[in-house]
Scaffold this active site. Structure first.
Site, PDB file in Angstrom:
ATOM      1  N   HIS A 155      75.393  69.195 103.374  1.00 44.04           N
ATOM      2  CA  HIS A 155      75.881  69.897 102.186  1.00 44.04           C
ATOM      3  C   HIS A 155      77.316  70.367 102.401  1.00 44.04           C
ATOM      4  O   HIS A 155      77.909  70.150 103.458  1.00 44.04           O
ATOM      5  CB  HIS A 155      74.954  71.069 101.823  1.00 44.04           C
ATOM      6  CG  HIS A 155      74.863  72.150 102.863  1.00 44.04           C
ATOM      7  ND1 HIS A 155      75.874  73.056 103.110  1.00 44.04           N
ATOM      8  CD2 HIS A 155      73.858  72.473 103.719  1.00 44.04           C
ATOM      9  CE1 HIS A 155      75.503  73.894 104.055  1.00 44.04           C
ATOM     10  NE2 HIS A 155      74.275  73.550 104.456  1.00 44.04           N
TER      11      HIS A 155
ATOM     12  N   CYS B 296      71.941  73.039 109.186  1.00 38.69           N
ATOM     13  CA  CYS B 296      72.353  71.830 108.461  1.00 38.69           C
ATOM     14  C   CYS B 296      73.660  71.282 109.036  1.00 38.69           C
ATOM     15  O   CYS B 296      74.251  71.880 109.931  1.00 38.69           O
ATOM     16  CB  CYS B 296      72.572  72.168 106.987  1.00 38.69           C
ATOM     17  SG  CYS B 296      71.085  72.741 106.138  1.00 38.69           S
TER      18      CYS B 296
END
Length: 164
Positions: free
Chosen positions: A128, A140
């Site tokens: 992301h 992430c």
């Protein structure tokens, strides 16, 4: 290894002949990922989904799914839908997919601990947009907006994400 693999290196994510600057989890890399540890899990993962905010950008790929106002991602180890997309109202702990900030305007979902999630092994390992350069994630892999928007249309379901 294939040039179509995404390979995490000390200098960024190598993909299609280029190294893209990125950030990883505040807990570094881990071979024993646990919910809440902030680590990016080591291993060979695969892209299994792409979500985007249709009110903020056009579909980045034909297979991308719009994020709706009620879309959430379960991160509660007690939830039978742990590490799955769920809809509000939802009685367990979760992350909102439709955020006020642009961090999840475009999200590539990996198959880390998915689809048959082991409770506590970690959830929501996405690619992301970063908050800012060099700012770690909760596990992430994150990129600048421009780089993520360049990477996403080139990724396909099954693209390997190699984290050594």
């Amino acid at each position: 290894m294939s040039p179509h693999d995404m390979i995490l290196t000390p200098t960024g994510l190598r993909f299609l002949g280029r190294v893209w600057p990125c950030t990883i989890g505040r807990g570094g890399l881990s071979g024993t990922k646990r919910e809440g540890d902030g680590a990016t899990p080591r291993g060979v993962h695969h892209i299994v989904g792409m979500f985007y905010r249709p009110d903020r950008l056009p579909a980045p790929a034909p297979w991308a799914i719009p994020i709706g106002p009620r879309d959430l991602w379960s991160d509660d180890i007690r939830d039978p839908a742990y590490n799955q997309l769920v809809r509000a109202p939802h009685g367990f702990s979760h992350e909102a997919m439709r955020r006020a900030d642009p961090m999840y305007d475009l999200v590539l979902v990996t198959d880390w601990n998915w689809p048959e999630a082991e409770p506590g092994r970690g959830s929501a390992i996405f690619l992301h947009q970063w908050r800012r350069r060099c700012f770690p994630t909760a596990g992430c892999v994150a990129f600048s907006r421009a780089d993520l928007h360049a990477i996403a249309p080139k990724a396909v379901p099954g693209t390997r994400v190699v984290v050594r």
